[in-house]
Design a protein around this motif. Structure first.
Motif, mmCIF file in Angstrom:
data_model
loop_
_atom_site.group_PDB
_atom_site.id
_atom_site.type_symbol
_atom_site.label_atom_id
_atom_site.label_comp_id
_atom_site.label_asym_id
_atom_site.label_seq_id
_atom_site.Cartn_x
_atom_site.Cartn_y
_atom_site.Cartn_z
ATOM 1 N N ASP A 14 7.016 1.905 -5.140
ATOM 2 C CA ASP A 14 6.220 3.081 -4.788
ATOM 3 C C ASP A 14 6.363 3.415 -3.307
ATOM 4 N N GLN A 17 9.613 5.194 -2.874
ATOM 5 C CA GLN A 17 9.502 6.568 -3.372
ATOM 6 C C GLN A 17 8.707 7.434 -2.397
ATOM 7 N N TRP A 18 7.678 6.858 -1.772
ATOM 8 C CA TRP A 18 6.903 7.581 -0.775
ATOM 9 C C TRP A 18 7.804 7.983 0.388
ATOM 10 N N TYR A 46 0.866 5.974 3.777
ATOM 11 C CA TYR A 46 0.883 5.101 2.609
ATOM 12 C C TYR A 46 0.282 3.761 2.992
ATOM 13 N N GLU A 51 -2.412 1.012 -3.379
ATOM 14 C CA GLU A 51 -1.557 0.561 -4.476
ATOM 15 C C GLU A 51 -2.204 -0.598 -5.221
#
Length: 134
Positions: A14, A17-18, A46, A51
């Protein structure tokens, strides 16, 4: 369970991808640095805390028809894209400072490379621990 399904690997994926999504937004800002009235966009920072909170409870919706839920927006919206509050506005009304955007691009690339390296080395370490070839 595949090794890539472990929570730490999901968090790293993730994060990567961020960074990819942020790179797209920063590239748009640089490309429109001379566009009159353009306001730059960036992602909300982020954090792994978000998460990990999401990993505790996993709720997913499924549809049986594309008409059930309308999906819109882009990946940037999923990561919390927002307009930048620029104090320096050019005479044409543009709020993008090219130097700042290029510094963000460089920092984003280095952070992405660090996450990628950590992901690949961790996968290799797990393979060695499981007795598979690295």
């Amino acid at each position: 369970m595949a090794m890539g399904d472990l929570p730490i690997f999901a968090a790293l994926k993730d994060r990567m991808q961020w960074h990819q999504t942020r790179q797209t937004l920063l590239a748009e800002n640089v490309a429109n640095a001379e566009t009159p009235g353009y306001r730059g966009r960036d992602l909300a920072p982020y954090t792994f805390d978000q998460e990990l909170e999401g990993a505790r409870v996993s709720v997913a919706t499924q549809t049986t028809s594309p008409r059930h839920i309308s999906v819109g927006g882009s990946r940037a919206d999923a990561f919390g894209a927002r307009e930048l509050n620029n104090f320096e506005v050019m005479p044409r009304g543009n709020g993008v400072t090219l130097e700042e955007e290029m510094m963000k691009v460089t920092t984003n690339q280095m952070d992405y490379q660090a996450a990628t390296t950590l992901y690949s080395r961790s996968m290799r370490l797990l393979r060695i621990a499981l007795g598979k070839s690295a």
